[in-house]
Design an enzyme around this catalytic site. Structure first.
Site, PDB file in Angstrom:
ATOM      1  N   ASP A 257       0.808  -1.133  -0.006  1.00  0.00           N
ATOM      2  CA  ASP A 257      -0.227   0.045  -0.082  1.00  0.00           C
ATOM      3  C   ASP A 257       0.957   1.122  -0.225  1.00  0.00           C
ATOM      4  OD1 ASP A 257      -2.678   1.339   2.072  1.00  0.00           O
ATOM      5  OD2 ASP A 257      -2.230   1.427  -0.016  1.00  0.00           O
TER       6      ASP A 257
ATOM      7  N   ASP B  19      -7.759  -7.108   1.744  1.00  0.00           N
ATOM      8  CA  ASP B  19      -6.750  -7.173   2.982  1.00  0.00           C
ATOM      9  C   ASP B  19      -7.324  -6.643   4.108  1.00  0.00           C
ATOM     10  OD1 ASP B  19      -6.235  -4.234   2.223  1.00  0.00           O
ATOM     11  OD2 ASP B  19      -5.166  -4.630   4.100  1.00  0.00           O
TER      12      ASP B  19
ATOM     13  N   CYS C 217     -11.105 -27.592  10.860  1.00  0.00           N
ATOM     14  CA  CYS C 217      -9.785 -26.563  10.304  1.00  0.00           C
ATOM     15  C   CYS C 217      -8.648 -27.567  10.082  1.00  0.00           C
ATOM     16  CB  CYS C 217      -9.420 -25.497  11.234  1.00  0.00           C
ATOM     17  SG  CYS C 217      -8.083 -24.429  10.903  1.00  0.00           S
TER      18      CYS C 217
ATOM     19  N   CYS D 291      -5.629 -26.631  10.311  1.00  0.00           N
ATOM     20  CA  CYS D 291      -4.217 -25.780  10.718  1.00  0.00           C
ATOM     21  C   CYS D 291      -3.629 -26.411  12.056  1.00  0.00           C
ATOM     22  CB  CYS D 291      -4.652 -24.457  11.022  1.00  0.00           C
ATOM     23  SG  CYS D 291      -5.069 -24.089  12.815  1.00  0.00           S
TER      24      CYS D 291
ATOM     25  N   CYS E 275      -5.322 -26.298  15.327  1.00  0.00           N
ATOM     26  CA  CYS E 275      -6.489 -27.117  15.538  1.00  0.00           C
ATOM     27  C   CYS E 275      -6.293 -28.726  15.463  1.00  0.00           C
ATOM     28  CB  CYS E 275      -7.513 -26.917  14.409  1.00  0.00           C
ATOM     29  SG  CYS E 275      -8.024 -25.334  14.621  1.00  0.00           S
TER      30      CYS E 275
ATOM     31  N   HIS F 185      -4.050 -20.074  13.320  1.00  0.00           N
ATOM     32  CA  HIS F 185      -5.650 -20.470  12.840  1.00  0.00           C
ATOM     33  C   HIS F 185      -6.466 -19.369  12.183  1.00  0.00           C
ATOM     34  CE1 HIS F 185      -9.494 -21.989  13.070  1.00  0.00           C
ATOM     35  NE2 HIS F 185     -10.042 -20.741  13.576  1.00  0.00           N
TER      36      HIS F 185
HETATM   37  C1  LIG Z   1      -9.012  -0.800   7.424  1.00  0.00           C
HETATM   38  N1  LIG Z   1      -9.906  -0.049   6.694  1.00  0.00           N
HETATM   39  C2  LIG Z   1      -9.250   0.694   5.536  1.00  0.00           C
HETATM   40  N2  LIG Z   1      -7.807   0.472   5.262  1.00  0.00           N
HETATM   41  C3  LIG Z   1      -7.389   1.289   4.378  1.00  0.00           C
HETATM   42  C4  LIG Z   1      -6.556   1.393   3.617  1.00  0.00           C
HETATM   43  C5  LIG Z   1      -5.135   0.357   3.848  1.00  0.00           C
HETATM   44  C6  LIG Z   1      -4.443   0.518   5.043  1.00  0.00           C
HETATM   45  C7  LIG Z   1      -3.048  -0.322   5.186  1.00  0.00           C
HETATM   46  O1  LIG Z   1      -2.463  -0.009   6.404  1.00  0.00           O
HETATM   47  C8  LIG Z   1      -2.388  -1.282   6.779  1.00  0.00           C
HETATM   48  O2  LIG Z   1      -3.196  -1.987   7.744  1.00  0.00           O
HETATM   49  C9  LIG Z   1      -3.397  -1.280   8.828  1.00  0.00           C
HETATM   50  C10 LIG Z   1      -1.896  -2.175   5.663  1.00  0.00           C
HETATM   51  O3  LIG Z   1      -0.744  -1.828   5.076  1.00  0.00           O
HETATM   52  C11 LIG Z   1       0.015  -3.047   4.679  1.00  0.00           C
HETATM   53  C12 LIG Z   1      -3.150  -1.598   4.755  1.00  0.00           C
HETATM   54  O4  LIG Z   1      -2.941  -1.963   3.436  1.00  0.00           O
HETATM   55  C13 LIG Z   1      -6.302   2.368   2.496  1.00  0.00           C
HETATM   56  N3  LIG Z   1      -5.097   2.467   1.798  1.00  0.00           N
HETATM   57  C14 LIG Z   1      -4.903   3.648   0.876  1.00  0.00           C
HETATM   58  N4  LIG Z   1      -3.829   3.706   0.193  1.00  0.00           N
HETATM   59  N5  LIG Z   1      -6.176   4.320   0.447  1.00  0.00           N
HETATM   60  C15 LIG Z   1      -7.375   4.196   1.330  1.00  0.00           C
HETATM   61  O5  LIG Z   1      -8.370   4.774   0.967  1.00  0.00           O
HETATM   62  C16 LIG Z   1      -7.493   3.055   2.264  1.00  0.00           C
HETATM   63  C17 LIG Z   1      -8.752   3.017   3.125  1.00  0.00           C
HETATM   64  C18 LIG Z   1      -8.726   1.994   3.973  1.00  0.00           C
HETATM   65  N6  LIG Z   1      -9.720   1.554   5.097  1.00  0.00           N
HETATM   66 ZN   LIG Z   2      -7.235 -23.911  13.018  1.00  0.00          ZN
END
Ligand SMILES: CNc1nc2c(CC[C@H]3O[C@@H](OC)[C@H](OC)[C@@H]3O)c3nc(N)[nH]c(=O)c3cc2[nH]1
Ligand SMILES: [Zn+2]
Length: 378
Positions: free
Chosen positions: A97, A272, A310, A312, A315, A341
């Protein structure tokens, strides 16, 4: 890595069931089967799990985060170590990201301008600046298979005017990212990110602008930012079907098992979420019979496995009583077993969705899990 430039980025839909799609995406580190759940490894590791655990759980692709990896260990160090795949010994696909979300959640310590965003590190308060070009170069150094553009994820509740201005900036940044990262350079794909808050006309405007730029896929940003479930589902079902059909659709940061199934039913291909690993650490476990809070006293002498269905290691090897003991005793093994898990559960859910779409029974799978995870009837 060796990949065939002729097929890189190819997204093929092999089956549909309603709006749900079964497909595959060719990346430089392998083909990703969709719908897919992507474990989050923000700092280059999926917390408490090693690559062999992730392999055993069936993970095809994991996430890294530009903001975090830039600050620590540094994208320059990652470049010197041959990129994140080699550094973390993960030889399957990685999506990074852009850090847009992180930087914009560091509210008071960031300054936004046309050129990019200035922010202070949450580690030591040092000042940094992310421009679209900078964020592309960081992801080049990380070497991720799928890169995300720098975007502004507007806060929940942002008004129409602010949201309209913000999406225009996000589009201009998206164009600059495309300019800075020529198509498939180093075998790296680039996805655009749809914004527009909770205003349907602005979402459509953002999408129309992004669709004119040559992206390998499109993400829905700006959801799961504190809105209610009905608000998220309403926007999801509005915008997903309008996104280009022949490239992957990625719903960022989503979500619970039911959110993921809802997203798949709307035509989304990639997901994700930190839930599986974050909730593992607070003892909330997802099973084929529903959610289990392993710290509850009722499990104190329970010899049964956490989830009989499961496959894993946790489990197959331990009882609920032992998992509860580890949690209560704050043993580090609790993090590892609970995370293994939960990640296995989310990956299994995605695999079941792929199979259900192939067999034309996705609606039944979704209904089944709506029963399993229905809020406890008091
Ligand atoms: C949870 N809700 C949510 N996550 C979001 C993330 C990933 C957060 C990023 O932060 C890390 O996790 C906390 C991860 O990074 C590996 C994830 O990809 C977003 N990333 C971008 N570039 N633009 C968005 O509009 C956006 C909206 C979100 N809403
Ligand atoms: Zn499991």
């Amino acid at each position: 890595m060796t990949y065939d430039p002729a097929t890189l980025g190819q997204f093929t839909i092999t089956a549909t069931d309603g709006a749900a799609r079964r497909g595959s995406l060719v990346t430089a580190h392998g083909v990703v089967q969709t719908p897919i759940f992507m474990p989050v490894g923000t700092q280059g590791s999926v917390k408490a799990l090693a690559p062999d655990d992730l392999d055993a759980a069936g993970a095809q692709i994991i996430l890294g985060n530009t903001y975090h990896l830039y600050l620590r260990p540094g994208d320059d160090l990652l470049a010197r170590k041959g990129g994140l795949h080699r550094f973390a010994s993960w030889n399957k696909p990685i999506l990074t990201d852009s850090g847009g979300f992180q930087v914009f959640s560091l509210k008071d310590i960031r300054k936004l301008s046309e050129d990019g965003v200035e922010f202070r590190s949450h580690h030591d308060g040092s000042k940094h600046f992310f421009s679209p070009e900078k964020v592309m170069s960081i992801q080049n150094n990380i070497g991720s298979d799928i890169m995300m553009v720098l975007d502004e994820c507007v806060a929940y509740g942002a008004d129409y005017d602010y949201t309209a201005k913000s999406l225009e900036l996000t589009t201009r940044w998206a164009r600059r990212c495309r300019q800075a990262h020529p198509r498939h350079k180093n075998g790296q794909l680039l996805f655009g990110i749809n914004q527009g808050g909770f205003f349907k006309d602005l979402r459509e405007r953002s999408l129309a602008q992004l669709a004119e730029i040559d992206f390998d896929g499109f993400a829905i940003g700006g959801l799961s930012v504190g809105e209610s479930i009905p608000e998220m589902y309403d926007m999801l079902h509005h915008i997903a079907p309008l996104m280009p059909r022949d490239t992957p659709r990625y719903l960022m940061g989503v979500g619970t098992p039911l959110d993921i199934l809802e997203g798949i039913s709307a035509g989304v291909d990639m997901f994700d979420c930190v839930l599986p690993t974050r909730n593992a650490r607070n003892g909330t476990l997802y099973t084929s019979q529903g959610k289990v809070n392993i710290r509850r006293a009722e499990y104190r002498e329970d010899d049964s496995p956490l989830d009989p269905l499961c496959p894993c290691y946790a489990c197959r090897t331990f009882s609920k009583a032992y998992l509860r003991h580890l949690y209560v005793a704050q043993e580090l093994l609790s993090y590892r077993l609970n995370s293994l898990h939960n990640i296995t559960f989310f990956l299994t859910l995605a695999r079941q969705a792929r199979e259900a779409i192939e067999q034309g029974r996705f609606a039944a799978l979704k209904a089944h899990y709506q029963d399993v995870f229905a809020p406890a009837k008091d």
